[in-house]
Motif scaffolding. Structure first.
Motif, PDB file in Angstrom:
ATOM      1  N   GLY A 133       0.826  -1.202   0.000  1.00 35.19           N
ATOM      2  CA  GLY A 133       0.000   0.000   0.000  1.00 35.19           C
ATOM      3  C   GLY A 133       0.856   1.247   0.000  1.00 35.19           C
ATOM      4  N   TYR A 134       0.288   2.329  -0.496  1.00 35.54           N
ATOM      5  CA  TYR A 134       1.005   3.595  -0.566  1.00 35.54           C
ATOM      6  C   TYR A 134       1.328   4.127   0.828  1.00 35.54           C
ATOM      7  N   ASN A 135       2.327   5.003   0.891  1.00 37.06           N
ATOM      8  CA  ASN A 135       2.673   5.655   2.144  1.00 37.06           C
ATOM      9  C   ASN A 135       1.451   6.392   2.685  1.00 37.06           C
ATOM     10  N   GLY A 136       1.176   6.183   3.973  1.00 32.40           N
ATOM     11  CA  GLY A 136       0.030   6.836   4.590  1.00 32.40           C
ATOM     12  C   GLY A 136      -1.257   6.043   4.487  1.00 32.40           C
ATOM     13  N   SER A 137      -1.211   4.878   3.830  1.00 34.39           N
ATOM     14  CA  SER A 137      -2.440   4.094   3.670  1.00 34.39           C
ATOM     15  C   SER A 137      -2.840   3.404   4.974  1.00 34.39           C
TER      16      SER A 137
END
Length: 644
Positions: free
Chosen positions: A344-348
């Motif tokens: 998952g993307y950073n901050g997800s």
């Protein structure tokens, strides 16, 4: 052409490089390989003129433009966007000259300066800086935030963006993927593949190195050795070199046997043929490169587990986050054999999920039910930051012992030796240690506590390649469950069996390989995650099956008929398994004979040759049989999915 002519370099009393000479041409892409403390960063400082050589000379073309990724960023009131643009010194110089010419009404100077601005694409510079920041994970609303408001990890990303923005013929990057997530790592990989200048890079991420370099400079006992090819090629060349040293041979055989044992254990559990095929190929490749690491100073294993319940934890309808949920309705069953990679993307919410499972952060909703004998080992960056800096490594380990009085100091010292804390080093205060040494020590404290569930958040940050390799091997042999967040694709491919993703707040299993996920990232990743579908899901089937949907009796008859048709396929798969067992037994016998020291005497030269040929034949036959077995397994899975 850049060349090192008989260079020697010392830091204090330590000799890092002695009488090293090598040269590489323009446009080469070079990975700098060596253990922590070997002198990699010092070499970069010498290239930048920040550190004087003790002997010799570094020759570079006149007018060479050099860009170096800074390691520290002091707090500043400059916005993130301005900070990155500031790295383009020529643009800032022209910008100021334009302001001065306008205030002076100098039309001739203005015309000349506008032409120069066009030549450097200066009018597009804000857009280029925004693209760099976006690629490295910054949100649009963060572009105007002051540098001083960002944490240390995000300032590292700002330094990286600035280094990429600066026009250069030689780009020096020191651990650029530290503090990046997988998504930003893939973006950086693509950017560097398009870079036109000469690249010199220090990195512990082998998959990243393989995709971005074509030469390796290796620090070896005070010398610099140049190898052609990427990191995987370097490993094979080094393996061949070390394999010639007979004193290493027995140690190599033991290490290869350990990897083969892990392959067998994995095969016995494999339930997803597509992932299994990718995984087994990677593990078989590891056997070939194992000799390249036999002289590693890191030889540690997770302690034998006294308690390993079948069921460890179950998360039900979990919501995670802070003021509002990053993800909710998370359902996850963790068993003793679970080996999970989070995507998952950073901050997800990946790190937030690990914190919640570890009990370091309360859930916003839902609950987690844990086994009574659950022991969690949680590793994240804050463990490194919270080490008792005035204590010694021995004291730091004793501090996490449940009963320190029952543990001898020598036992702790022996254990720390596997993490390359030896001699007087184990009695030095931690405040004198490098970032890599602190990361190793924090990891040692986690493993010492005998966890049966490991929650690892970017465990490879600050570790060198040899330590990352040792960690990969240790995780392969770990008896308990693992959940990992990592940008290191090699680590993920060799230690986890399944992937879960958090995308746009939704937590779900990703039923593809890591390669499938990378392909999605390289395409339009604003879309939903790709569904890796079975034949049933894409609607492939005969008309008779479609008509049978309304007739349960007919459906049962069709399913029974299909199961009967699968019997020959199951028999083939079973025969392949028996063949693999037979080949493995013969291969073990051959390798036991190869461990006989008398075999290497001159009088038995022909026996050795015959046995090595037999070993090679058996390995090839085993690999072919494994691939055939995997094909049958995949066919069975797809057919059984249609029946269900």
């Amino acid at each position: 052409m850049i060349s090192f002519a008989n260079i020697s370099l010392m830091r204090g009393p330590q000799l890092l490089i002695e009488n090293a000479s090598l040269a590489f041409g323009e446009g080469q892409r070079i990975g700098i390989i060596g253990r922590n403390g070997s002198g990699k960063s010092s070499l970069f400082k010498a290239l930048c003129g920040e550190l004087s050589l003790d002997k010799g000379e570094i020759k570079m073309p006149a007018g060479l433009r050099l860009s170096n990724m800074a390691q520290e960023t002091p707090g500043s009131e400059r916005s993130a966007l301005d900070f990155v643009i500031d790295a383009h010194i020529e643009f800032r110089d022209l910008e100021q000259k334009l302001i001065d010419a306008e205030s002076n009404g100098d039309d001739h100077a203005l015309a000349k300066l506008h032409g120069e601005m066009e030549l450097i694409d200066g009018y597009d510079i804000s857009h280029r800086a925004e693209r760099l920041l976006s690629g490295l994970g910054f949100h649009t609303e963060q572009f105007t935030n002051q540098v001083s408001t960002f944490s240390g990890g995000w300032r590292v990303r700002l330094n990286l963006a600035a280094a990429l923005m600066c026009p250069s013929d030689l780009l020096l990057l020191d651990e650029p993927t530290n503090h990046l997530d997988l998504e930003a790592t893939v973006w950086l990989e693509q950017w560097l593949q398009r870079y036109q200048g000469t690249l010199m890079m220090i990195s512990h991420d082998r998959a990243f190195l393989d995709a971005t370099i074509n030469q390796v400079i290796s620090f070896e006992n005070g010398s610099l050795q140049l190898y052609k090819g990427n990191y995987s090629v370097y490993e094979k060349l080094r393996a061949e070199k070390l394999a010639l040293q007979q004193a290493m041979y027995e140690k190599q055989q033991r290490r290869q046997a350990q990897i083969e044992d892990f392959v067998r254990r994995f095969r016995a559990k494999a339930s997803k043929a597509k992932q299994a095929q990718s995984r087994l190929k990677e593990l078989n490749r590891m056997q070939d490169i194992a000799p390249a690491h036999v002289d590693s100073p890191f030889q540690f294993r997770f302690p034998e587990l006294e308690q390993l319940p079948d069921f460890l934890m179950h998360a039900e309808k979990l919501a995670i986050g802070f003021d509002k949920p990053l993800s909710d309705n998370i359902n996850l069953a963790i068993r003793s054999e679970s080996r999970i990679g989070l995507l998952g993307y950073n901050g997800s919410g990946k790190s937030t999920l690990l914190k919640t499972l570890a009990g370091a952060l309360p859930a916003l909703a839902g609950e987690t039910n844990a086994a009574r004998k659950l022991r969690i080992g949680y590793y994240a960056q804050h463990q490194v930051d919270e080490l008792p800096v005035h204590a010694t490594p021995v004291e730091a380990v004793l501090a996490v012992c449940e009963n320190a009085n029952s543990v001898s100091i020598q036992e702790v010292r022996d254990y720390l030796g596997g993490f390359d804390f030896r001699g007087a080093r184990v009695d030095e205060p931690i405040e004198n240690f490098s970032g890599g040494e602190k990361a190793r020590l924090a990891l040692a404290r986690v493993t010492w506590q005998k966890p049966n569930l490991l929650l690892l958040d970017e465990p490879t940050n600050h570790l060198d390649l040899e330590m990352v390799h040792a960690l990969t091997v240790a995780l392969q042999e770990f008896q308990g469950a693992i959940i990992i967040v990592s940008h290191d694709r090699h680590l993920l491919m060799n230690t986890v069996d399944e992937f879960y993703s958090i995308h746009r707040g939704k937590f779900e299993e990703f039923r593809g390989t890591l390669g499938d996920y990378e392909s999605w990232l390289r395409s339009d990743s604003s879309d939903e995650l790709p569904a890796i579908k079975t034949n049933k899901e894409v609607g492939q089937g005969v008309q008779g099956e479609q008509e049978a949907r309304g007739n349960k009796k007919l459906q049962r008859q069709l399913a029974a008929a299909k199961r009967e048709q699968l019997a020959p396929l199951r028999k083939k798969a079973s025969n392949m398994e028996k063949s693999m067992e037979r080949l493995q037994r013969k291969l073990r016998e051959a390798e036991e004979q190869l461990a006989d020291e008398t075999l290497y005497e001159e009088a038995r030269k022909d026996d050795l040759t015959d046995l090595l040929l037999e070993q090679g034949r058996l390995k090839s036959a085993l690999e072919e049989t494994e691939e055939q077995w995997l094909e049958y397994q995949q066919q069975l899975e797809e057919a059984e999915a249609e029946i269900d």
